[in-house]
Design a protein around this motif. Structure first.
Motif, PDB file in Angstrom:
ATOM      1  N   ASP A  89       5.682 -25.494  -4.549  1.00  0.00           N
ATOM      2  CA  ASP A  89       4.808 -26.591  -4.089  1.00  0.00           C
ATOM      3  C   ASP A  89       3.828 -26.103  -3.036  1.00  0.00           C
ATOM      4  OD1 ASP A  89       6.855 -26.158  -2.318  1.00  0.00           O
ATOM      5  OD2 ASP A  89       7.003 -28.249  -1.676  1.00  0.00           O
ATOM      6  N   ARG A 102      -3.429 -23.829 -13.066  1.00  0.00           N
ATOM      7  CA  ARG A 102      -2.358 -24.582 -12.424  1.00  0.00           C
ATOM      8  C   ARG A 102      -2.922 -25.556 -11.373  1.00  0.00           C
ATOM      9  NH1 ARG A 102       1.828 -23.893  -8.448  1.00  0.00           N
ATOM     10  NH2 ARG A 102       3.712 -24.849  -9.292  1.00  0.00           N
ATOM     11  N   PHE A 143      -2.770 -29.655 -11.561  1.00  0.00           N
ATOM     12  CA  PHE A 143      -2.197 -30.456 -10.484  1.00  0.00           C
ATOM     13  C   PHE A 143      -3.178 -31.538 -10.018  1.00  0.00           C
ATOM     14  CE2 PHE A 143      -1.673 -31.386  -5.984  1.00  0.00           C
ATOM     15  CZ  PHE A 143      -0.342 -31.764  -5.944  1.00  0.00           C
ATOM     16  N   TYR A 159       6.778 -28.865 -10.267  1.00  0.00           N
ATOM     17  CA  TYR A 159       5.949 -28.517  -9.105  1.00  0.00           C
ATOM     18  C   TYR A 159       6.810 -28.195  -7.881  1.00  0.00           C
ATOM     19  CZ  TYR A 159       2.650 -28.985  -5.269  1.00  0.00           C
ATOM     20  OH  TYR A 159       1.915 -28.753  -4.141  1.00  0.00           O
TER      21      TYR A 159
END
Lengths: 252, 313
Positions: A38, A183, A187, A34
């Motif tokens: 980020d 994604r 997360f 990540y």
């Protein structure tokens, strides 16, 4: 008087304790990945409340410039995570343990009572069962989340082979579509695990040693009513809904 | 963490529980003899002496705990040992070799079980980024004159072919293809790009490599006779990628000279770059100077630094 009572089957204890370090490795290697892009945070309108993550966080935990390493760990441990999770689901289904874990029609009402109880608003004792409503919701959700991580992970890992998965996300999640949505979900599911972990550990700490020890030994010492010695009998290993359990059993 | 003998027995085996019954039986002293298991008892049941005194129950629990926590300690020790072992293995291209093996295992599994000719999703031209992101200039730091540029091809069927040095006109003489696909960067971001160029498969058909058998190459009908890999590098050799032939022949793998309908800009890899949507963006090399056909796996800039060589999607 006291009695030993079987609480957690050996298989479930193994699944649980294997999953713990493996999930930690997945989260840690996920952070290494990540770091390279980020982009997520919590925003209200245009105001940023929190950015995942401040630079100091990466520095402190030595998460910088380790993308290749992160991917290498992630793509090895994903197998252990997935296989362990799959075996857990199969085991709970076949052994009948699912009866204790899956929510039913009373669960929501009961979960609310647990919340009130834990916040010291409601004084009545919790239902004396292996898992109460709040636990059923939590332990079932975390499995559904695991499946979510697996599917979004596949969508990120093989976005062409699993284009149908990505296409499914084209409907959009909070305005994010397709590959980005996979994604994004991947997360936030991880953030979910971290919240689960915090609450879980706090509840286990509150429930006490006897309850925690049961996740290691499988057995709990329970207080049974009446001190007249009863003839030798067998105790149900899986802990029936009707079997007496300690009040702590309801908490973690 | 677990009962005794759990290594030899399946987790929910009845005999695992016998060990406990044994332990608890002796713990209960001689006064109380635990009854034999019922015939119809499901094998998750164990015998617990209900008449044991509180002190005896606590003693049983202590015995159980000692055993389980010892197992727990063994498991934790094994975990730490495994971790130490993993991180101290000899590195293989930037990562300890067990990780490299795992990446290779994943590659083989993918190539065996996935349809590698599957097409990447395409998008409408309007969805393409107006100003595509520029990411990375490795191998493009040198002074460079596009007019002087030639594409060198190595490993051709005809070693003496004049085609060993090609110009952009040669590439443009191949059928022009336009596609709008999503470039996925290994860092985690992605971008929809409108590419224009020639299929690498058309290029390989026009300038075929020497075959394994030595027969005349037939790219369309006998791709298995072609060398296994295509390597590409920048003119200064600073950046280089390796591709498996299968991915090189994928219909969406383009030798690209246009972006958004205009000639490539220098920072996007003018005059000629690769666009290969079935791989991470790291394989879409800019400013191609050399194309090498080979049966030996070509070097790959990022794979040497710990990344997956295959990087297939």
């Amino acid at each position: 008087m006291k009695r030993l009572e079987k609480k957690h089957p050996l298989a479930i204890r193994w699944f649980h304790w294997i999953n713990f370090p493996v999930l930690m490795v997945m989260i840690w290697s996920g952070l290494l990945i990540y770091w390279a892009n980020d982009v997520y945070g919590v925003r209200i309108g245009s105001r940023s409340l929190f950015q995942f993550f401040p630079d100091a966080f990466y520095k402190k935990f030595n998460l910088e410039s380790r993308l290749a390493e992160g991917m290498a760990w992630h793509f090895l441990f994903m197998w252990i995570f997935a296989i362990n999770g799959l075996l857990y689901v199969i085991y709970t289904a076949v052994s009948g343990e699912w009866r204790h874990l899956l929510p039913n029609r009373n669960t929501l009402r009961e979960a609310w009572q647990v919340v009130l109880h834990d916040l010291r608003i409601r004084r009545q004792p919790l239902p004396r069962r292996k898992f109460n409503g709040a636990q059923q919701i939590a332990y079932t959700s975390v499995i559904v989340m695991g499946l979510g991580s697996l599917l979004t992970g596949l969508a990120i890992y093989k976005p062409i082979q699993f284009a149908w998965l990505t296409a499914f996300l084209n409907g959009g999640v909070l305005g994010v579509t397709g590959y980005n949505a996979a994604r994004f979900l991947h997360f936030w599911l991880t953030v979910g695990y971290c919240l689960f972990f915090l609450i879980h550990v706090a509840q286990v700490a509150r429930a006490g040693w006897n309850n925690f020890r049961a996740m290691i030994t499988g057995y709990e010492v329970v207080q049974v009513e009446g001190d007249a010695p009863q003839p030798t009998r067998t105790a149900k290993a899986s802990g029936d809904a009707v079997s007496p359990a300690t009040p702590e059993a309801g908490a973690a | 963490m677990s009962e005794e003998r759990n290594e030899e027995q399946p987790p929910h085996d009845a005999s695992g529980n016998d060990a406990i019954a044994e332990a608890t039986g002796t713990a209960g002293g001689t006064e109380h003899v635990a009854s034999a298991p019922r015939e119809d008892a499901p094998h998750t049941e164990i015998n617990i002496d209900a008449a044991a005194s509180d002190a005896e129950v606590e003693a049983q629990m202590r015995r159980l705990s000692r055993r389980s926590f010892l197992w727990g300690a063994v498991a934790v020790g094994t975990g730490f040992g495994g971790w130490r072992w993993l991180v101290t293995r000899r590195p293989d291209d930037g990562i300890p070799w067990p990780f490299r093996r795992a990446l290779q295992f994943n590659e083989e599994l993918g190539r065996d079980f996935f349809k590698t000719t599957r097409l990447a999703p395409t998008f409408a031209p309007a969805q393409a980024a107006a100003i595509p992101r520029v990411n990375g200039a490795i191998g493009m730091e040198d002074e460079f004159d596009p007019k002087e540029w030639r594409l060198n091809v190595e490993g051709l069927a005809d070693e003496e072919a004049p085609e060993k040095e090609l110009t952009l006109a040669h590439i443009k003489s191949l059928p022009r293809v336009e596609m709008v696909t999503e470039l996925k960067c290994i860092e985690g971001w992605s971008m929809i790009v409108r590419w224009g160029g020639a299929r690498l498969s058309d290029f390989i058909a026009k300038y075929p490599p020497a075959t394994r058998s030595g027969d005349a190459p037939d790219v369309r009908r006998k791709p298995e006779d072609l060398p296994g890999f295509v390597g590409m590098a920048t003119p200064d050799g600073g950046y280089y990628v390796g591709l498996d032939m299968e991915s090189a022949l994928h219909p969406q793998t383009l030798l690209c000279y246009e972006m958004n309908g205009k000639p490539l800009t220098p920072e996007h890899g003018a005059p000629l770059r690769l666009a290969i949507p079935v791989k991470y963006g790291t394989k879409s090399i800019k400013r191609i100077g050399v194309i090498r056909f080979s049966d030996r796996r070509p070097a790959d800039y990022w794979a040497e630094q710990g990344y997956d060589y295959y990087s297939g999607h």
